[in-house]
Design a protein around this motif. Structure first.
Motif, PDB file in Angstrom:
ATOM      1  N   UNK A  86       0.687  -1.114  -0.235  1.00 44.02           N
ATOM      2  CA  UNK A  86       0.075   0.225   0.021  1.00 44.02           C
ATOM      3  C   UNK A  86       0.854   1.257   0.006  1.00 44.02           C
ATOM      4  N   UNK A  87       0.256   2.417  -0.299  1.00 48.22           N
ATOM      5  CA  UNK A  87       0.992   3.700  -0.457  1.00 48.22           C
ATOM      6  C   UNK A  87       0.676   4.517   0.741  1.00 48.22           C
ATOM      7  N   UNK A  88       1.585   4.821   1.640  1.00 48.47           N
ATOM      8  CA  UNK A  88       1.229   5.816   2.759  1.00 48.47           C
ATOM      9  C   UNK A  88       1.157   7.243   2.334  1.00 48.47           C
ATOM     10  N   UNK A  89       0.219   8.218   2.770  1.00 52.91           N
ATOM     11  CA  UNK A  89      -0.142   9.353   2.424  1.00 52.91           C
ATOM     12  C   UNK A  89       0.018  10.172   3.978  1.00 52.91           C
ATOM     13  N   UNK A  90       1.068  10.549   4.469  1.00 47.93           N
ATOM     14  CA  UNK A  90       1.268  11.262   5.726  1.00 47.93           C
ATOM     15  C   UNK A  90       0.925  12.712   5.606  1.00 47.93           C
ATOM     16  N   UNK A  91      -0.237  13.312   6.298  1.00 48.49           N
ATOM     17  CA  UNK A  91      -0.588  14.517   6.258  1.00 48.49           C
ATOM     18  C   UNK A  91       0.085  15.377   7.346  1.00 48.49           C
ATOM     19  N   UNK A  92       0.743  16.633   7.132  1.00 46.46           N
ATOM     20  CA  UNK A  92       1.250  17.420   7.914  1.00 46.46           C
ATOM     21  C   UNK A  92       0.445  17.872   9.001  1.00 46.46           C
ATOM     22  N   UNK A  93       0.455  17.424  10.196  1.00 46.36           N
ATOM     23  CA  UNK A  93      -0.293  17.885  11.359  1.00 46.36           C
ATOM     24  C   UNK A  93      -0.741  19.209  11.624  1.00 46.36           C
ATOM     25  N   UNK A  94      -0.287  19.971  10.862  1.00 44.81           N
ATOM     26  CA  UNK A  94      -0.449  21.557  10.796  1.00 44.81           C
ATOM     27  C   UNK A  94      -1.614  21.894   9.815  1.00 44.81           C
ATOM     28  N   UNK A  95      -1.752  21.090   9.108  1.00 48.12           N
ATOM     29  CA  UNK A  95      -2.908  21.634   7.695  1.00 48.12           C
ATOM     30  C   UNK A  95      -4.238  21.342   8.237  1.00 48.12           C
ATOM     31  N   UNK A  96      -4.910  22.214   7.600  1.00 45.58           N
ATOM     32  CA  UNK A  96      -6.358  21.940   8.231  1.00 45.58           C
ATOM     33  C   UNK A  96      -7.352  22.649   7.008  1.00 45.58           C
ATOM     34  N   UNK A  97      -8.792  22.837   7.205  1.00 46.67           N
ATOM     35  CA  UNK A  97      -9.577  23.515   6.216  1.00 46.67           C
ATOM     36  C   UNK A  97      -9.281  23.139   4.836  1.00 46.67           C
ATOM     37  N   UNK A  98      -9.471  24.086   3.948  1.00 46.78           N
ATOM     38  CA  UNK A  98      -9.236  23.893   2.353  1.00 46.78           C
ATOM     39  C   UNK A  98      -8.058  23.139   2.139  1.00 46.78           C
ATOM     40  N   UNK A  99      -6.919  23.428   2.810  1.00 45.58           N
ATOM     41  CA  UNK A  99      -5.847  22.775   2.247  1.00 45.58           C
ATOM     42  C   UNK A  99      -5.857  21.078   2.609  1.00 45.58           C
ATOM     43  N   UNK A 100      -6.300  20.676   3.715  1.00 46.57           N
ATOM     44  CA  UNK A 100      -6.620  19.292   3.726  1.00 46.57           C
ATOM     45  C   UNK A 100      -7.689  18.781   2.913  1.00 46.57           C
ATOM     46  N   UNK A 101      -8.762  19.681   3.102  1.00 45.00           N
ATOM     47  CA  UNK A 101      -9.808  19.148   2.030  1.00 45.00           C
ATOM     48  C   UNK A 101      -9.311  18.711   0.766  1.00 45.00           C
ATOM     49  N   UNK A 102      -8.568  19.347   0.264  1.00 49.99           N
ATOM     50  CA  UNK A 102      -7.822  19.079  -1.195  1.00 49.99           C
ATOM     51  C   UNK A 102      -6.900  17.991  -1.194  1.00 49.99           C
ATOM     52  N   UNK A 103      -6.220  17.974   0.013  1.00 52.99           N
ATOM     53  CA  UNK A 103      -5.138  16.839  -0.090  1.00 52.99           C
ATOM     54  C   UNK A 103      -5.984  15.305   0.180  1.00 52.99           C
ATOM     55  N   UNK A 104      -7.056  15.204   1.031  1.00 61.20           N
ATOM     56  CA  UNK A 104      -7.847  13.908   1.003  1.00 61.20           C
ATOM     57  C   UNK A 104      -8.460  13.627  -0.131  1.00 61.20           C
ATOM     58  N   UNK A 105      -8.892  14.589  -0.745  1.00 61.10           N
ATOM     59  CA  UNK A 105      -9.860  14.402  -2.139  1.00 61.10           C
ATOM     60  C   UNK A 105      -8.601  13.973  -3.249  1.00 61.10           C
ATOM     61  N   UNK A 106      -7.665  14.738  -3.294  1.00 66.00           N
ATOM     62  CA  UNK A 106      -6.644  14.624  -4.511  1.00 66.00           C
ATOM     63  C   UNK A 106      -5.918  13.309  -4.272  1.00 66.00           C
ATOM     64  N   UNK A 107      -5.752  12.502  -2.936  1.00 68.80           N
ATOM     65  CA  UNK A 107      -4.971  11.496  -2.839  1.00 68.80           C
ATOM     66  C   UNK A 107      -5.917  10.145  -3.049  1.00 68.80           C
ATOM     67  N   UNK A 108      -7.057  10.341  -3.099  1.00 63.23           N
ATOM     68  CA  UNK A 108      -8.183   9.351  -3.271  1.00 63.23           C
ATOM     69  C   UNK A 108      -7.939   8.093  -2.597  1.00 63.23           C
ATOM     70  N   UNK A 109      -7.781   8.220  -1.147  1.00 64.98           N
ATOM     71  CA  UNK A 109      -7.599   7.274  -0.187  1.00 64.98           C
ATOM     72  C   UNK A 109      -8.605   6.191   0.013  1.00 64.98           C
ATOM     73  N   UNK A 110      -8.324   5.088   0.579  1.00 69.65           N
ATOM     74  CA  UNK A 110      -9.211   4.048   0.727  1.00 69.65           C
ATOM     75  C   UNK A 110      -9.497   3.769   2.301  1.00 69.65           C
ATOM     76  N   UNK A 111      -8.466   4.570   2.922  1.00 66.48           N
ATOM     77  CA  UNK A 111      -8.362   4.605   4.315  1.00 66.48           C
ATOM     78  C   UNK A 111      -7.718   5.471   4.899  1.00 66.48           C
ATOM     79  N   UNK A 112      -8.200   6.114   6.360  1.00 62.99           N
ATOM     80  CA  UNK A 112      -7.330   7.190   6.886  1.00 62.99           C
ATOM     81  C   UNK A 112      -7.253   6.851   8.284  1.00 62.99           C
ATOM     82  N   UNK A 113      -5.678   6.891   8.835  1.00 57.85           N
ATOM     83  CA  UNK A 113      -5.619   6.656  10.294  1.00 57.85           C
ATOM     84  C   UNK A 113      -5.421   8.012  11.155  1.00 57.85           C
ATOM     85  N   UNK A 114      -6.237   8.271  11.932  1.00 59.12           N
ATOM     86  CA  UNK A 114      -6.294   9.419  12.605  1.00 59.12           C
ATOM     87  C   UNK A 114      -5.892   9.303  14.301  1.00 59.12           C
TER      88      UNK A 114
END
Length: 530
Positions: A86-114
């Motif tokens: 699988x491919x890991x997509x680690x999100x910067x813990x400082x991002x939020x709002x529209x930036x995080x919206x874009x990254x979650x949609x753009x990466x086309x995830x099957x699962x997210x660990x929070x």
């Protein structure tokens, strides 16, 4: 000018190759997260259980997101994704709002660990998804907009470990890493296992880290530098200690407790530690560290760390970015504070002007590079071939940084977008910051452009005072103007409680530029002084 060393023909050992060697030797090497020890064998077995869960719930080659601080869960997910393809997509813990919206949609995830700390932030970004996204939660939290929500630990704790592969295609994708660009939407770099292997090799060589030499860091694991140090620790059979976050007041306590001989820091952290008050831990830590990494490091900053803390080597003389690392670093015995090191054997490096022509030695221009080995740079921007091609103008990767080559060493001058121009002269923000930071009452500094009523740029210093200081903006100006070039004397100065930074500690100069002259900004009489 172009400069390169002879390329090494031997591919660097991948994470999986180094891990396999550790497990064959018993797997007793210790990794610590916030001082809690875990053996490599224990971590590998738990990661293989998590891999078994991924095999049952996540499609092969799918992308798995992660929003968590340094810790055992973040490492287990990385290893489990590697074990299972699988491919890991680690999100910067400082991002939020529209930036995080874009990254979650753009990466086309099957699962997210929070991690539960970030549940509310991620929940906001999950609301608009066409299909609910499944979540593994580290801790406890409710996510109404998610699909299935399961507890991270108990989801795989009772499973049998899946076999850990002993080999892999080194050119397969390991990570998608989003860049912290300041213009347009963030884009993800496609990073292979081979890239990470080469990065880890150059990082351990750059610090001249020896087998068994322990390392402490608070660099976040969504940052490739932390991944490089973890792989390097496996390769060197050396302990590593990771803290959840960096603390000036706890730095020496953390280092002394870890027993590390090397500390990996962001360059912005070094002056903060140097200007902090002494404690009993400072005394105990004197001479413990052989090397401390950090970029940039001035000669004055390096000397200060050596005198006060007994550190033999201060700074890492390294230069790189998510797309290509490390482009330059120090070869053995050639560390030079103030430089970014020498171009690495695996890269051809040049300095070019705006038209792409090479400039003479010693002159500034844009740093460009190209690989001399396969699999040592990113494989392009995820689903953005046009932007990938744009960065490879003239068959060179354009870094967006200004630098110069002298005596076989690369010197970083500035980000192209952070450089300033006044009176026909180019001004390096990083060079002036190094001068301003010499004032004993300052702990953080950013030098950046503000609009000029005449033309080109005016120069603003935004700074953070040492606790208890009574220094005024105009007193700082009186101290500073004789110490900088006439064309770089600041027109504006502002003191703030803190500088805006992203989660990896980089000052957000674009934000300071956008804010410009605020009600707290003091205008100087710089024109009468030049």
């Amino acid at each position: 000018m172009t400069l390169s060393q002879t390329s090494s023909p031997t591919p660097a050992a991948t994470f999986l190759e180094s891990l396999t060697r550790q497990l064959e030797a018993g797997g007793g090497l210790t990794f610590r997260f916030d001082r809690q020890p875990h053996t490599v064998r224990e971590l590998a077995e738990d990661a293989s259980r998590l891999g078994a869960w991924l095999d049952a719930h996540v499609p092969k080659n799918a992308r798995v997101g992660l929003m968590a601080r340094n810790g055992r869960p973040a490492l287990l997910l990385w290893w489990a994704c590697t074990f299972t393809g699988r491919v890991l997509v680690p999100f910067n813990t400082g991002v939020r709002g529209a930036v995080l919206d874009h990254q979650i949609r753009d990466s086309d995830l099957s699962l997210v660990v929070i991690e539960e700390e970030f549940a509310d932030v991620v929940e906001e970004s999950l609301r608009g998804l066409e299909h609910p996204l499944d979540v593994l939660i580290i801790g406890e939290a409710e996510l109404p907009s998610a699909g299935a929500v399961r507890p991270f630990e108990s989801s795989f704790a009772g499973l049998d470990p899946r076999p850990i592969p002993v080999r892999q295609d080194r050119f397969e994708t390991s990570h998608l890493v989003y860049t912290s660009g300041t213009t347009g939407q963030s884009k993800a770099c496609v990073v292979s296992h081979s890239y990470l292997a080469n990065l880890a090799k150059h990082m351990r060589e750059n610090l001249e880290r020896q087998p068994g030499e322990g390392l402490w860091t608070a660099m976040p694991m969504f940052h490739l530098a932390a991944i490089g140090h973890l792989i390097g620790s496996l390769h060197l059979d050396a302990e590593i200690s990771l803290s959840r976050r960096f603390s000036v007041s706890r730095f020496w306590e953390d280092v002394v407790t870890s027993g590390a001989q090397v500390a990996a820091l962001m360059g912005s952290m070094l002056p903060l530690v140097l200007k902090a008050e002494d404690t009993e831990w400072t005394t105990q830590g004197f001479g413990q560290l052989r090397a401390v990494s950090g970029v940039p490091v001035t000669v004055e900053l390096a000397d200060g760390w050596t005198r006060r803390f007994g550190v033999e080597r201060v700074g890492s003389s390294a230069y790189g970015m998510t797309e290509a690392s490390l482009i330059a670093s120090s070869v053995e015995g050639a560390f030079r504070p103030g430089s970014a090191g020498q171009p690495n054997p695996d890269f051809e490096v040049a300095i070019v002007d705006e038209q792409g022509y090479h400039v003479p030695a010693g002159e500034s221009g844009e740093v460009v590079c190209r690989p001399r080995q396969p699999g040592i740079m990113f494989d392009g921007y995820w689903r953005q071939p046009e932007r990938t091609l744009e960065t490879y103008r003239g068959l060179w990767f354009h870094t967006g940084d200004l630098g110069r080559l002298e005596d076989g060493h690369l010197y970083f001058v500035d980000r192209k977008k952070d450089s300033m121009r006044r009176g026909g002269e180019n001004i390096s923000s990083t060079e002036i910051e190094g001068v301003v930071l010499q004032h004993p009452d300052l702990v953080e500094v950013a030098v950046h452009a503000v609009p000029s009523p005449l033309s080109e740029d005016d120069v603003k210093v935004t700074a953070v005072l040492r606790a208890g200081s009574s220094l005024t903006e105009l007193e700082l100006f009186d101290w500073l103007h004789p110490r900088v070039p006439r064309f770089a004397v600041p027109s504006h100065i502002e003191f703030r409680p803190a500088l805006p930074r992203n989660a990896v500690g980089r000052v957000l100069k674009h934000q300071l530029r956008d804010e410009g002259i605020t009600p707290r900004t003091i205008e100087t009489d710089w024109r009468s002084r030049v």
